[in-house]
Every structure is written in C-alpha cells, then in structure tokens.
Design a protein around this motif. Structure first.
Motif, short mmCIF file in Angstrom:
data_model
loop_
_atom_site.label_atom_id
_atom_site.label_comp_id
_atom_site.label_asym_id
_atom_site.label_seq_id
_atom_site.Cartn_x
_atom_site.Cartn_y
_atom_site.Cartn_z
N THR A 1 -9.69 4.22 -2.37
CA THR A 1 -10.68 4.65 -1.58
C THR A 1 -10.12 6.17 -1.14
O THR A 1 -10.70 6.82 -0.80
CB THR A 1 -10.60 3.79 -0.06
N VAL A 2 -8.76 6.18 -0.84
CA VAL A 2 -8.13 7.37 -0.66
C VAL A 2 -8.59 8.66 -1.76
O VAL A 2 -8.55 9.49 -1.36
CB VAL A 2 -6.70 7.23 -0.17
N VAL A 33 -7.24 0.16 -1.61
CA VAL A 33 -6.91 1.26 -0.70
C VAL A 33 -6.49 2.76 -1.46
O VAL A 33 -7.08 3.83 -0.86
CB VAL A 33 -5.69 1.07 0.37
N MET A 88 -12.44 17.05 3.03
CA MET A 88 -12.00 15.70 3.14
C MET A 88 -12.29 15.02 4.43
O MET A 88 -12.77 14.04 4.55
CB MET A 88 -10.56 15.71 3.30
N ASN A 89 -12.33 16.12 5.46
CA ASN A 89 -12.78 15.40 6.73
C ASN A 89 -14.43 15.06 6.80
O ASN A 89 -14.93 14.28 7.52
CB ASN A 89 -12.38 16.35 7.98
N PRO A 113 -12.58 10.76 -2.15
CA PRO A 113 -12.89 12.34 -1.84
C PRO A 113 -12.00 13.16 -2.47
O PRO A 113 -12.35 14.34 -2.59
CB PRO A 113 -12.71 12.19 -0.26
N LEU A 150 0.58 9.95 -5.25
CA LEU A 150 0.84 11.29 -4.90
C LEU A 150 1.77 12.06 -5.73
O LEU A 150 1.59 13.07 -6.33
CB LEU A 150 1.35 11.45 -3.28
N ALA A 151 2.84 11.04 -5.80
CA ALA A 151 3.91 11.56 -6.95
C ALA A 151 3.37 11.96 -8.32
O ALA A 151 3.59 12.92 -9.14
CB ALA A 151 4.79 10.82 -7.15
N MET A 195 0.36 4.42 -2.50
CA MET A 195 0.20 5.95 -2.07
C MET A 195 1.36 6.87 -2.59
O MET A 195 0.78 7.87 -3.16
CB MET A 195 0.12 5.96 -0.43
N ILE A 196 2.65 6.59 -2.43
CA ILE A 196 3.68 7.33 -2.88
C ILE A 196 3.47 7.61 -4.11
O ILE A 196 3.70 8.89 -4.59
CB ILE A 196 4.98 6.94 -2.15
N LEU A 214 1.13 15.20 -8.23
CA LEU A 214 1.94 16.46 -8.16
C LEU A 214 2.57 16.83 -9.38
O LEU A 214 2.78 17.87 -9.97
CB LEU A 214 3.36 16.16 -7.05
N GLN A 215 2.77 15.66 -10.11
CA GLN A 215 3.68 15.86 -11.36
C GLN A 215 2.69 16.42 -12.58
O GLN A 215 3.04 17.04 -13.36
CB GLN A 215 4.37 14.76 -12.04
N VAL A 230 0.87 -1.08 0.02
CA VAL A 230 0.03 0.18 -0.01
C VAL A 230 0.86 1.21 -0.09
O VAL A 230 0.58 2.27 -0.71
CB VAL A 230 -0.94 0.25 1.22
N ALA A 231 2.05 1.20 0.84
CA ALA A 231 2.76 2.50 0.90
C ALA A 231 3.37 2.88 -0.34
O ALA A 231 3.00 4.24 -0.66
CB ALA A 231 3.90 2.28 2.00
#
Lengths: 668, 668
Positions: free
Chosen positions: B637-638, B634, B513-514, B641, B367-368, B363-364, B371-372, B359-360
């Motif tokens: 799901t992240v 996962v 998000m919250n 939102p 996100l990368a 995620m990374i 960002l790009q 999963v980690a």
C-alpha cells in the motif's frame, strides 16, 4: 596584520580546554550516587569505553594506511593528518568520558535537589564536549597555522588535518549510528513488544547497551561530525584565500594575510562568545529549561555577530565579508526553524492524524513530510550561496560556513546535553527512584529532543556549506596546477561525475540502513537467549549479562562501518585518478546535492515520526496503546535508522569525499 | 542526402496508423461478451471517457494560455506546440479507447477459447497504443521536419511540438497517477479491509473506478510519457545537430543535413522493426506468454540494430554514431534487467523474509532496496554518456536516446498489454466466470506485472537520456546567442541552480504523494456512504453507484494535478528570466539528477514491496493472511503511490522543465 596575532587561536584553544577541565572538576565533585545508581552508571561508562577502545583500534589500522600513503605525498601533510585524527578522537573520548560521568550526577541532582540543579548538571556535562570540540579545533588548526600559514604554498599541509578529522568522523558517526540503533531497536523489540516489560527496565539485558548507544552515537558521533565541519570550514576558507587572485582579495581586504587569518580569528572570538552563552544559561537555569538553553544560544550568536564586526574592522576586512557572516548565522537559524516546523509543527500533526487510518498512511505522510522538508533548507543554502558569493566571491561562502559554526562551543554543548538528560532518565528508571525524579528527567529529556532535531538541521546546513567551501577550494587548487581547468556542466566528463556522485549517498544510505537491521537482529537473538537461559531473570532474581550485549552491538557496528568509510575515502581516489579532475569535480557536486537532500529528508521524516508518536502518547487520537499509537510506533521504528544512522552519515560522507579530493587535487 | 527522404517519416507514420486501424477492426470484430460482461466493460469504458473528457477540458484551458504566450515568441512555434499537444492527446485517447474495448474481448477469449487466444487479444489490444504512439510521433515530428528541417534557423519551431507533447504528458501522468491510486487504495481499504469482501467484487462501488484507473494511469499515462520521451529525444538530437560546428559534424558525417535527419530515419526503421516484432509475438503466442513477449521485443531490437547500421551507411554517417545506438540499446537492457533484479530477485525476497519481524522491518528493507537500486542504472547512464560523447560528442548522447526509444512501437505495446490483461481479470471476477478463466487471466496479468516493472525502468532510462539531450541542446542554443556562455560548476550562479533544481523533484513527489492520500480519503468516504445508504448492496441485491466513484476520483485527480504541472512549466521561466541562463542550466542538471534518483528509488521500492506480497501469497513465510502477509500488504500500500504516481511523474517533470528551457533559451 601583526604576526603575533597568529598565536591567539592556539592560546584560546588552550584556555578553552582549561575551562573544560575546571568544569569537569566541578562535575566530578558532585555526588554520583551510591549502590544501584553507581553500579548502572559504571556499566554505561565501561560499555562506552569498551566501544571506544575497539573503535580506536580499527581506526588506528585504517589510519596507518592513510598516514603511510600520505607520507609519500608530503610528510608534513601526513603528520597534520595524524594530528587531525588524534584531535577528533581525543575530543570524542573526553566528551564521552565526561558525559558518562555527568549522567548519574544529573540523576542524583534531580532526586536530591530538583529540576534547576539537574538542568545545570546536565548542561555543564554537555559543555565539556562543546568546549573540547571548539578548543581542540582552535588548538589544532591554529597551531598548524602558526607554522604553515605564512606562505600560500604551505597551506595545503593543513588540509591533512581536515582529512584526519573527517576520517575519524565517518568512523564515529557511522559506527556510533549503527551501535545506537541496533541496541535501541533490539532492546525495544524484545523487551517492550515481546516480553511486555517497560522501557529502561533493569531486567532487559539490552538496556545498558541502549544507554551506551546514546553516548556513542549522539555525543561522540555528533561531536566528531561538528568537529570536522568546524575545522573543514576554516581550512577550506584558508585554502580559498590562498588561491585568490590579487584583484579578488583587493576588493575585500587590505592584505591576503588578513583573509587567511580571518577564519581563525572568527573561530577564536566565537569561543569567547560561547563561553558567555554558557554563563547566560547558568544565570537563567532557574527559568524553564527550554528557555534557558535558547537564551544561551541566542546571546552567544548576537554577541558573535557584533564581535565579528570588530574583528573585521581590526583586520582591515571589508564590511561585505561581515555581511557573509550574517548570512551564515541567519541561514543557520532558518534551517533550524524549518526543521522544528517539520518535526514538531503541522506536518508532524498530520502524520499523527493519519495514524487513524493505519500504518500505511503514517508511512506515506511521513515520507511526504520528509520529501517536502528539503525545500526551505535548500532554498536557504542556495540563497546564502548567491548572496555571499555576490558579496565576497567564493571566499564569502566559506566565511558564511565559518560564521555558522563559530559558536559551536555552545551549540555542541546543547547537543550533548540531550543524551546526558536521556541517560539520567534511564538511570532513574533502572534504579527505581520514583515518579517525581523521573518527571524531572523527562522534562529535561523532552527539551533535549527538540534541541536535537534543530541541531540536526543545523549540522546538515553547516556540513553543506563547509562542503561547498571545500569544493570551491578543490577547484581553485586544480586550477592553480592546470590553468585551463574548467568544470563545465555541458562537458560529458563532468556530467558523468555528477551522476556517479549522486548515486553514492543512496548507496551508502542503503548500506547503513541494512546494517542496522542486521545488527539489531543479532541483538534480538542475544536478548532472547538471555531471557531463555538465565534462570530468574524475568522475575528480577538474576542479573542480565549486559556486557555481552554491549559486546555484540560493538562487534556488529565495527564490522559494518568499514564499507561506508572505504567508499567515502576511496571513491574520490578512484574517480580522480581514473577519470580526471573534471569528473571528480562533477562527482563532488552530485554527491553534495544527493547528501544534503537525503540527509534532510531522512532526519525530518524520522524526527516527525518520533514526535508524532509522542504527540499521541500525550492523549491525542486515543493515546497510548491505541491503534493509532501502534501505527506511530512503527513509524518511529522505521524512522530510527533514518534519522540516527543513515541521515547523519550523509553530512560526513560529502565532507570526507570533498577533503580527500582537495588533498589529492595537486596530483591530478 | 536526397531531399525526398524527408517524406519517409510522415509516410511511415501514416502507414503505422493504418496498421493500427486494421488491428482495431480485427479486435472490434471479436466477441465482446454479453449481459454482465458487456455491462461491466461498458462502465469501465464510459468511466475512462468521462475522465478523458474532463482532463481534455482542463488541458485546453492551460494549453490556450501557453499557445497565446508562445504566439508572441513565434506563431509557427505556437502552432507546433498545438500540434504536439493534440498528437499526444489523440494518441492517448485512441490507446485508451481501444484498451477499454480489448479488455472484455480478452475475458471472452480466455473463457471461450483459452490462453493463446487471450494473450493474442490482450497483446494486440496493446499494440494499437504502441503503434499509435510511434506513428503519431513520426507523423508529427516528421511532418514538421518537412517544412522546417531545411534550415538550422527554423529548427526551433519543432521544439514547440516537444513542449506540447510534454505538457500533455505531465497532465496525463500526474492526473492518471492520482486517479488510479486513489481508486485502488480507496476500493481496497473499504472493500477488502473494512467490509471483508474480495478484490474486484461487483458489490464494491470503487471497483469500476479501480479498473478505469488502470487504463487512465497505465495506458494513457505511460503512453504520453513514452510519447514525449520519443519525440523529445529526436527533437533534441536535431537541435544539437543544428548547432554543431563544422569540425564537429565533419568528424562523423558527410553532411550536417544527414545528422539532422538521422533521428527521424532511425525512428522510421524502428517502426518497421516494431511491426516485425509484433509478428513474432503472434507466431509465438502458442508458447508461454512471457516467452512470446520477450521474443518479440528481442527480435525487434536486434533487427533495429542491424537496420540502423544500414541507415547510417546510406546516409553517410560514421560507424561511431552507430555504436552510440548500440550503447543506447544495451543500456536500456541493462537498466531493465537491474529493475527486474531489484523488484523480483534477491532484494525482493529479503523484504519478504523481513516481514517475519513485522511491518517496520518490511519498510526499512524496502526503502534500502530502493535506495540501492539506483546504483546500476546511474552507472549505466553515466557509462552511456561517457562512451557516446567520446564517440560522437553530445550528438552521440542524443542518438543513444533515440536508439533506446526507436522500437517504442513494441515496448509500448507490451506496457499497454499489462492493464488490458489486468482489466480482463477484473471483468472475469465481477462477471463470475469461474476459476478456470480467472487462472488464465491471472497468468497473463503476472507476466504483465513483470513487463510493467521492466518498462518502468526503461522509461526512466529513456527519459534521463532524452533529458540529457535536451539540456545539451539548451546549452548549445544559449551559446549560439551568447558566445561567452559557460556553465561552470564553480560559478555560484550555476551551483545555486543545481540546489534549486535538486529540491524540485522532492517537492513535486511530496505533493503528488499527499494528493493520493487526500483523494483516496474522499473515495473511502463515498464508498462507506454507499455501503451505508444503499439498502441491500452488501447482500448483492442492489447495484452500487460506480459512476459516482469515478466522478469523485476524476474530480480529485484534476484538482490536484494542476500544481505539479504549474511547477514544472513555470519554474524554468521564473529561474531563467529571474536569474539568467547559467542558473537555469544548473537547475536542469540538479533536477535531472534528483528526478532520476527519486524515480528509480520509488519505482523499485514500490515494485519490490508489491512482488514481496505476491511472493508470500504463493505460500512462503506462512502464505496469505499470515502476519508476514499483513506486513507486506502494508508495504504494498505504501509502495502504490510511490511506484504509480510520484515515481513516474519524475520522468516527465525533468523533460517538461528541460523543453520549456529550450524553448525560452533564445530569449534569455
């Protein structure tokens, strides 16, 4: 202003270095352990030196090109650049050299003498870095000021020094950041997760590299980061002073020379205040560690604010400028406290709570916490900007940055203390010194984690203010060459720059984030290979080839630090000469905003995930090895490159871009 | 310019609505299914109406306050505001009403007649929304222009319309976004993960709410989003034209009246081009769905660019303005393609690949990638800005935005097609119509996902350009009241604004998000309660209380949409009156930058995670239920939102802030 005052700064710089040397001698004289401890410490030390040497080589190549190019603009500026780069590199080298000497001595102190002596050793190991950073800055900037601070026309030569410091910083920060996280993630994933051996286990070939990484990233990287903010803030403020109109300086000082000298004056007394703070820590070392460190910083700050008042009185500078110092110091405290809240307060506990519903909610709540954490720091920076510019124009903004960074001697010491304590724990574990020693080093390490989080917030705030000051200086310099220069936001050229500037931090973050992933992948393969191919390694009958792991992390980091550094240095050149000074000005503001926002978000998301994991490890929501814990471990792993690689690079990205712009400004 | 031309826009608006009505009649006449299908469709329809009604109530309360406050500024402007809010609300209502009628008819068409007829039904169900949005815009803006477009002094009245549209949009987008993701996450977590029943299973009490959410978020939310960008781009361009100096307008047109009318003229021919595009889709419906839709949009765009040339020739506007239209259209295509690349190309496959290490890394890498992904769109926007302002000043920037949005009739149709197809699949599953029908709806849905991702990129680009145009209009309006008004970036007041503006998108993102997390938590509890307390539910012997779930999601969404809306509306008021027009101008630019960056990053990270999951489900890296798949679930799901709640809110946040600033500008 008396002309002999100029010599104070370099003289104090020399004095500071002498103090650092004295402390080094005392640390060196402490027992460094024998046998296993000595061996491990030696490996860490050598690993760090291998990395440093290869990094210096790359730097020398990149730097030579800049030196040659700058030579054509102004040979003196090129020399100043060389000096700045060397100063930063030397400070980093000394700091790391001594930190890797202090770590095993802290372990021995914890083992033989107990917590007090261990704290003292770790802290004074860190002070060498703190003092070196502050002193090299005073020596370099102050020394150049003696020669080129007389006439406003020569002041641009000192900009070269700032550029040199910034260039080294981006290499150290990005390279160190990639190294440390590649080693950390690699060692953890194969060791803890795949092979089920504990953290810092001597059988794991990646453990030494992980410990080297702490020094490379947190000591040398953080040191060069703060060094460049420290020098840049002073140099930018001088540049602003040099381009002030008569009516502006008359409102706040009896002579422009006082305003030019003031940043150096403040930094000089700041060093003395830092030294006093260190004494306070020594006196309070028998109390709990967190308290001793806090007392030290606090007393240094208060002393500095009082001393700054006297300095201004002496130089004939208005009280309103002193209030700017106050704003800078107060702002630093507020940003630090906000960081502490988001990484250790309610938002962190919300993340821990959300781990009960799985990884996805941990990720979402962590990202949300990071996003929200930008609010207070940004409002603080905006407030400082508004107040100080009201008090003393853009000069006030620069002075606030100088004030925030003047006691860098002690803040940097505390930042460097963290990795020393962390290393000491690692050595204790690897050498098998037992639970009692480990408990002592753990308690020191825990304090180090909190101070590291606060230090990160502080570094971001300082970098933002320093960046602002350099941008202001840039505008003034361009205007001194083009009378009609305007940076109007309604000008499409400026807005175009804002958009280009805004995307750069996102681009650089994605590059560094991917770099960690790729470098970690290479580490993982090597560690797996060693477990597979070295017979008896997992049973403890054979030694791992740790040096090979250090080598791989070094190679991976050096290969991938080049692109971000090139983007930082070249983007202002391309935009400035391609689109003109207006677009470049807009780009700097867009980049400043983007860098500060991303830096805060990434540092705080990462810090909060890290602490949420630790919070659960203390027995909350099922404690270690529960599902909640596993979810938070993922959060921590995701946060690692965010908080230790991509986030910290943002501080320097904006400062490199701004200082390169300032240097090329007269040519645009 | 002939004065009777003014009547063209409202007349075409009425014509467009008439077309929409005809299509509605044909859709309505199609078989809607019986028994189970009818029952499920009825539940979705009623759920959507329940949400709409309660949202309208809240809107009416909030809107009344604004109406009263605006009345004191200018009663006409207050009326225009009311009209704008009503137009947007009516368009949203009609679109959602018909979308929830078209869904079951698409299911029946797929079941009884096959893919061609199903595509036609889903697409024409969406065209009603597309036509209504475009027509209401023409009717509203065009109608007001008939009355207030004569004199430059009256043009500000039309700003009220834009503000009304924006206010409704932020409520619909944020509220709809929270609803849809709370329902989605809630239904999935309890249904799929905890109880192990498949997606869209009729036993799950949250499934109806999930389907309602698709309509509430993707139809009404997206519709109001594009409606406000569409109207705002036109209105801002008129405002720029109204404040142009003689030398500026003389360079590009024979009269200022032509420039004032041009946005409406372009939008008018844009509607006709959209209608032609729809015809093309109808003709190509026997080809594969993706191709038919692409042919439709492409032919509408090409036709529009040609028609725009004739419009300018006719109005006596320079060719250089036509080139601005070309820039806008080309920019829209580039941003769309970039979005497609990041969410469906190599970066997406890298994420899928990284799922093998857990999963980690998912995620990374996600996100990368996000960002790009900002790089190309930001460079495109910067390029459009630079080129168009070179061609025709800030007026050119506005025209580029108008050009990008002129064929909204067909782009919005395709956006609305997605949720209709998605719903049709849900109904087929719930009614148990078998694999063949499901395969048809799945293929339609897949096309919908790609178009949705491109549509999101397009919406962000359009919102950014519209925002830029409004900011430009704001500066001009302030300057018309204060001759010496400057928005200098080196002015601390402006910079302070930039910082404040930059933090707002981060704050609003964290709030939304919250909100999804909290609302999903409430849904989860209710679904768990029903599984526990309704006997025989899991065995299929009892019916779930779906209405209760809709109710809870509605309540949760309405409660939490208030704060973001209030921040968007009040922050310009507070900053404008508290700190003055310079700080407000800086704030708008900072917010624009922050909003565009975050919107792109969140949309593309989320889209890439979503597609990486689907990529694995197709059998790559172990396929469904492998470890790699779990890791990507996962990520999805992240991302939910991020891409469907927080990200899309950014478009409107900046436009609401900008339009409120424009309305209060004369008072500052």
């Amino acid at each position: 202003m008396n002309d002999s005052l100029r010599f104070i700064a370099p003289a104090l710089g020399a004095f500071g270095l002498f103090c650092a040397f004295l402390i080094y001698r005392r640390i060196r004289a402490l027992p460094s352990g024998t046998g296993e401890i000595e061996d491990i410490a030696e490996q860490i030390h050598n690993g760090a030196m291998v990395f440093m040497k290869r990094e210096f080589k790359l730097l020398a190549m990149f730097g030579s090109v800049v030196i040659v190019v700058l030579w054509f603009k102004d040979p003196y500026e090129s020399l100043a650049f060389t000096l700045g780069a060397l100063s930063s590199a030397v400070a980093g080298f000394i700091g790391m050299y001594t930190a890797t000497k202090a770590n095993s001595r802290t372990t021995v102190a914890a083992y033989e003498k107990g917590p007090q002596e261990a704290l003292r050793t770790a802290f004074f190991g860190g002070t060498i870095m703190g003092l070196t950073v502050a002193s090299m800055g005073l020596l370099g900037v102050g020394g150049l000021f003696v020669f080129f601070g007389n006439t406003a026309g020569d002041i641009h030569i000192i900009h070269g020094f700032a550029m040199g410091a910034s260039l080294v910083a981006i290499f150290f920060r990005v390279g160190g950041g990639i190294f440390t996280k590649a080693a950390d993630v690699g060692a953890d994933l194969v060791g803890k997760v795949e092979s089920g051996i504990p953290e810092d286990d001597p059988r794991n070939p990646g453990v030494i590299a992980d410990n080297v990484g702490d020094n490379v990233g947190d000591v040398a990287g953080m040191g060069s980061d703060l060094f460049e903010s420290y020098c840049n803030a002073q140099i930018a403020t001088m540049a602003i002073a040099a381009t002030m109109t008569a009516s502006s300086w008359q409102a706040i000082a009896i002579s422009p020379a006082s305003l030019m000298f003031l940043p150096l004056g403040l930094a000089s007394v700041g060093l003395l205040c830092s030294l006093s703070g260190m004494l306070v820590v020594r006196l309070f070392a028998h109390k709990e560690p967190a308290r001793a460190l806090r007392m030290g910083t606090l007393s240094a700050s208060i002393l500095f604010i009082a001393a700054a008042y006297l300095v201004m009185l002496f130089l004939g500078v208005s009280n309103s400028v002193w209030l700017c110092v106050l704003c800078g110091s107060a702002g630093g405290v507020i940003i630090g406290l906000a960081t502490e809240y988001y990484t250790g307060g309610r938002p962190m506990r919300e993340i821990a709570k959300s781990s009960q519903t799985g990884v996805a909610t941990v990720m979402i709540s962590g990202l949300a916490a990071g996003l929200q954490s930008v609010v207070i720091p940004l409002l603080t920076i905006a407030g400082i900007l508004l107040l100080t510019s009201e008090l003393a124009g853009l000069y006030g903004v620069g002075i606030a940055a100088v004030g925030m960074l003047a006691t860098i001697g002690i803040t940097m010491s505390i930042d460097a203390y963290g990795p020393v304590a962390d290393n000491a724990g690692g050595i204790a574990e690897m050498a098998g010194l037992g639970k009692k020693t480990r408990d002592i080093t753990d308690s020191l390490d825990e304090v180090g984690n909190t101070t590291a989080a606060i230090g990160k917030g502080f570094a971001i705030g300082a970098a933002a203010l320093a960046g602002l000051a350099i941008i202001a200086a840039y505008v003034n310099v361009v205007r001194s060459h083009h009378d009609d220069f305007m940076l109007q936001l309604s000008d499409p050229a400026v807005l175009t720059g804002v958009f280009i500037g805004g995307l750069l931090p996102f681009l650089v973050s994605s590059i560094t984030m991917n770099a960690v992933g790729l470098a970690a992948g290479e580490m993982i393969e090597e560690i797996r290979r060693q477990f597979r191919e070295i017979p008896g390694l997992l049973d403890g009958n054979a030694k791992p080839d740790s040096a090979r792991c250090v080598d791989i992390a070094t190679e991976a980091a050096l290969k991938r630090m080049f692109l971000p550094a090139a983007i930082a240095v070249l983007s202002p050149v391309v935009v400035g000469f391609g689109f003109g000074p207006s677009t470049l000005g807009g780009m700097l503001v867009g980049a400043l905003l983007g860098c500060v926002l991303l830096a805060l978000m990434m540092a705080n998301s990462g810090g909060a995930w890290d602490n949420a994991k630790k919070f659960i490890e203390k027995g909350n929501y099922g404690g270690k090895n529960s599902d909640a814990h596993h979810a938070c471990v993922v959060g921590d792993t995701v946060g690692d490159p965010l908080k230790d690689t991509s986030g910290p690079s943002m501080n320097i990205l904006i400062n490199v871009m701004a200082i390169v712009s300032l240097v090329i400004a007269p040519l645009l």
